[in-house]
Motif scaffolding. Structure first.
Motif, PDB file in Angstrom:
ATOM      1  N   VAL A   1       0.846  -1.194   0.000  1.00 51.89           N
ATOM      2  CA  VAL A   1       0.000   0.000   0.000  1.00 51.89           C
ATOM      3  C   VAL A   1       0.881   1.243   0.000  1.00 51.89           C
ATOM      4  O   VAL A   1       1.768   1.375   0.855  1.00 51.89           O
ATOM      5  CB  VAL A   1      -0.940  -0.010   1.230  1.00 51.89           C
ATOM      6  CG1 VAL A   1      -1.778   1.253   1.256  1.00 51.89           C
ATOM      7  CG2 VAL A   1      -1.829  -1.253   1.196  1.00 51.89           C
TER       8      VAL A   1
ATOM      9  N   THR B   1      -5.031   6.442   1.095  1.00 44.49           N
ATOM     10  CA  THR B   1      -6.089   6.674   0.098  1.00 44.49           C
ATOM     11  C   THR B   1      -6.152   5.569  -0.955  1.00 44.49           C
ATOM     12  O   THR B   1      -7.089   5.552  -1.757  1.00 44.49           O
ATOM     13  CB  THR B   1      -5.847   8.033  -0.586  1.00 44.49           C
ATOM     14  OG1 THR B   1      -4.490   8.075  -1.068  1.00 44.49           O
ATOM     15  CG2 THR B   1      -6.065   9.165   0.391  1.00 44.49           C
ATOM     16  N   ASP B   2      -5.167   4.640  -0.950  1.00 44.38           N
ATOM     17  CA  ASP B   2      -5.274   3.491  -1.864  1.00 44.38           C
ATOM     18  C   ASP B   2      -6.524   2.682  -1.547  1.00 44.38           C
ATOM     19  O   ASP B   2      -7.149   2.092  -2.432  1.00 44.38           O
ATOM     20  CB  ASP B   2      -4.041   2.592  -1.733  1.00 44.38           C
ATOM     21  CG  ASP B   2      -2.800   3.222  -2.361  1.00 44.38           C
ATOM     22  OD1 ASP B   2      -2.920   4.362  -2.860  1.00 44.38           O
ATOM     23  OD2 ASP B   2      -1.735   2.588  -2.338  1.00 44.38           O
ATOM     24  N   CYS B   3      -6.852   2.633  -0.276  1.00 43.82           N
ATOM     25  CA  CYS B   3      -8.058   1.905   0.144  1.00 43.82           C
ATOM     26  C   CYS B   3      -9.181   2.877   0.503  1.00 43.82           C
ATOM     27  O   CYS B   3     -10.344   2.655   0.140  1.00 43.82           O
ATOM     28  CB  CYS B   3      -7.751   1.015   1.347  1.00 43.82           C
ATOM     29  SG  CYS B   3      -6.527  -0.279   1.000  1.00 43.82           S
TER      30      CYS B   3
ATOM     31  N   CYS C   1     -12.765  -5.297  -2.322  1.00 38.71           N
ATOM     32  CA  CYS C   1     -11.578  -4.781  -3.005  1.00 38.71           C
ATOM     33  C   CYS C   1     -11.089  -5.705  -4.122  1.00 38.71           C
ATOM     34  O   CYS C   1     -10.506  -5.240  -5.106  1.00 38.71           O
ATOM     35  CB  CYS C   1     -10.448  -4.563  -1.998  1.00 38.71           C
ATOM     36  SG  CYS C   1     -10.748  -3.220  -0.815  1.00 38.71           S
TER      37      CYS C   1
END
Length: 724
Positions: free
Chosen positions: A320, A324-326, A344
């Motif tokens: 990661v 903000t990736d998730c 996801c």
């Protein structure tokens, strides 16, 4: 001094005994009897004015110590000649009242000092007095800065009746003015935090200016950057206590308080705390921030219930790049749907139909999409490295059930999950299921399982078979209640060649009749009529066919052994069958076969009789023929209860009988039965005369000569007095 006195001065009369021996008999008592009659307490014969050492040292209730030792007696004992030596007060003021009244530094009278002079003064010198300021009733120790202050600096106007506690620094007469003049901080403006009665909380007697405040006592410890410089980053107390406000009610974790870091919290953008939900609320700053460095944030993602492990971690530990990736669109209020793997990894899920091989089609198989289900196979470290734990579903894949890749014999999951059916509900022991080994079960012929009863039902395959190899079945015959031991075992351990040797006609539903020895060994039973020897004819003997195991075992059928002791008549001595040791004292033939006793093959209960006389009547009748010392049992009217004298079963055999002669103690001087029992046909009659009135080979004759021939000898007269 008495040696220099003329006799007539004491013996004024010629009667020398008429003179007293006490001092007062000659010496007038100048003390007027106020000092008692024992002059020797103070005076000696060396001279009337020479006092004893105890008087000189004043060893009474007032020892003369220090300066008192140099004072003349008359200085205290006025008019000593008239006996003013008793009754004087030992109190200092009785002699030193003038000194007390004239004392000015300090003025004892104005200061209302108590007249207990010894509290401060000593015997050595009236000057140099010391007071124990720490002891009651003052209880105010003079330490450090207080130690060298003149008394009147505190006891203004000679007021020595002050009642001030050691911690009451802000008292009106002490440091109140100093307390009112403080500016950093201004104590009077924060009276609840810096009350005038608690100066000692921060100040000490070393130096008033070196105050030390323990901020921990407020419930807010100052650690790391919160400390005053140079240890921390705070310049002065007013950096936090703005406008001299020391009444703050802020907890150590309330970083986002309006007076503290609220502005910083509002300016955050990664993430925007004000829009990122409860986890980033202004009251929760301490969850990530610490007082060491505000920007050195550490967020424990596990506190949300979703720990970041494996590839989910921020790089370089994981894959990661940023939160903000998730959390796209600054969404930090994830629900269960967001935290589910499928939320996801839906694209990876949908790609499973194209993987092939050991990867099942998740869509067609209807695999669940919950996080717990995905985690069953997929690790967080590498999504494509999925491994399914078949044990978790209650069906471990062991030995041959394992995939070929894992050392088993199954090429792929579809070998069992035909048509992509992953909803199978099969127990590990349900080998005969229609989709598994049912066909194999139907094809069995040794035995034919389908007709061999419950033990070989399709649902019981695991009783004998295992996952190592299907053909190496092992059946535990003991589970049927009939263990195979000895010759009953399959060869080579036993003599059975195949199960059908016993289970004739594929009959595996044996009843009690089948499992009885007679059910299989009837031929052997019937052959006992011709075997002979020590083997009785079981048929004519009426032996029960249900008692074969009483004598026979499973090792060798012909090696039957009967335990005769179970009948209540153990076989010992001459009664034993060969082989046996030589039996001493045996008369006639010994037992060589069961039929020696069981005549005519009669083995019924009670036959032959267990009474000795029943078999040995001829021995009883001819007893006198077996030795000179053996009485004629018939003429002596002996009872036929042979056991009274003969020991049954043992190696002494018939001879060697021992009679318990309770009526008269024997042996009797080497005599034999006939010496006393003169009538061989009646042993109830005996006589002493034969031995005791005339010399014999056994005993010289006896008489009573003192009786002058008046003694009459009868047959049993001796026994009347001489019993043994």
């Amino acid at each position: 001094m008495h040696t220099k006195v003329q006799c007539t001065l004491c013996h004024s009369k010629p009667v020398f005994t008429d003179v007293g021996k006490n001092c007062e008999d000659c010496h007038a008592d100048v003390h007027q009897r106020k000092m008692g009659t024992d002059c020797a307490q103070c005076h000696t014969v060396q001279g009337w004015n020479i006092a004893v050492q105890q008087v000189k040292d004043h060893q009474n209730r007032f020892p003369l110590l220090g300066a008192h030792a140099a004072v003349q007696c008359e200085d205290c004992h006025k008019s000593a000649a008239v006996g003013q030596y008793q009754g004087l007060s030992t109190a200092c003021n009785s002699c030193h009242m003038r000194d007390f009244q004239q004392a000015k530094s300090p003025d004892h009278v104005a200061g209302q000092f108590p007249q207990t002079c010894a509290d401060c003064h000593s015997f050595d010198s009236w000057l140099g007095a010391t007071v124990n300021h720490s002891a009651p009733p003052i209880s105010f120790p003079l330490t450090n800065g207080h130690a060298n202050v003149p008394c009147l600096s505190c006891h203004v106007g000679s007021n020595f009746n002050l009642h001030i506690a050691a911690t009451d620094c802000g008292n009106a007469g002490c440091h109140l003015t100093t307390w009112q003049q403080t500016t950093n901080p201004k104590h009077s403006a924060a009276a609840t935090v810096f009350p005038v009665a608690t100066c000692s909380t921060c100040h000490n007697t070393v130096s008033w200016l070196t105050a030390t405040f323990d901020h921990t006592t407020t419930g807010f410890p100052l650690t790391n950057s919160h400390q005053l410089a140079p240890a921390g980053k705070v310049t002065a107390c007013t950096d936090c206590h703005i406008n001299n406000n020391y009444n703050l009610q802020i907890s150590p974790t309330d970083c986002g308080n309006s007076q503290c870091h609220l502005t910083t919290w509002q300016q955050t953008n990664n993430p925007v705390h004000s829009a990122a939900g409860v986890s980033f609320a202004a009251a929760n700053c301490s969850t990530c921030h610490n007082p060491t460095l505000w920007t050195n944030v550490v967020f424990n993602h596990a506190a949300t219930g979703w720990a970041l492990t494996g590839s989910h971690q921020l790089a370089p530990a994981g894959k990661v790049v940023a939160c903000t990736d998730c959390h796209m669109g600054n969404n930090y209020t994830f629900t269960a749907a967001n935290t589910d793997c499928y939320g996801c990894h839906q694209a990876a899920w949908n790609s499973t139909p194209s993987f092939g091989g050991a990867v099942p089609n998740h869509v067609a198989s209807g695999f669940p999409t919950t996080a717990s289900a995905c985690a069953t196979c997929h690790p967080i470290t590498q999504w494509t490295d999925g491994k399914f734990d078949h044990t978790a579903f209650g069906f471990p894949l062991t030995n041959s059930h394992a995939l070929v890749a894992n050392g088993g014999k199954v090429p792929g999951c579809t070998s069992c999950h035909i048509n992509n059916n992953y909803n199978l509900q099969i127990a590990p022991t349900d080998c005969g299921n229609s989709q598994c080994h049912l066909t194999t079960w139907q094809q069995t012929n040794n035995p034919v399982h389908s007709s061999a009863g419950a033990p070989f039902a399709a649902a019981n395959c695991s009783t004998c078979h295992n996952t190592v190899t299907w053909t190496t079945a092992i059946f535990d015959h003991a589970a049927t209640g009939w263990a195979l031991t000895g010759s009953h075992q399959l060869a080579p351990a036993g003599k059975v060649m195949a199960c059908t040797d016993c289970h004739v006609g594929n009959n595996y539903t044996f009843t009690a009749a089948n499992t009885d020895c007679y059910g299989c060994h009837q031929t052997a039973w019937q052959s006992t009529t011709t075997i002979g020897g020590s083997v009785p004819n079981h048929i004519t003997a009426g032996f029960s066919t249900s008692m074969c195991s009483t004598c026979h075992d499973t090792v060798l059928w012909t090696d039957g052994k009967f335990d005769h002791s179970t009948t209540g008549f153990p076989l010992q001595g001459p009664h034993m069958l060969p082989p046996r040791t030589t039996v001493t004292g045996a008369i006639g033939a010994m037992v060589n076969a069961c039929t020696d006793c069981h005549l005519g093959g009669n083995y019924t209960t009670g036959y032959p009789t267990t009474d000795c006389y029943g078999c040995h009547q001829s021995y009883f009748t001819n007893a006198q023929n077996y030795g000179a010392n053996v009485p004629n049992h018939v003429s002596a009217s002996y009872p036929t209860t042979c056991i009274s004298c003969h020991t049954t079963y043992v190696t002494t055999a018939w001879l060697g009988a021992v009679f318990n002669h309770t009526y008269f103690r024997i042996p009797h001087h080497g005599s034999v039965c006939s010496d006393c029992h003169l009538n061989p046909t009646n042993y109830a009659i005996f006589s002493c005369i034969n031995c005791h009135t005339q010399p014999t080979a056994h005993q010289p004759g006896m008489s009573h000569p003192s009786l002058g021939g008046r003694y009459v000898y009868g047959a049993t007269t001796c026994y009347a007095c001489h019993k043994g």
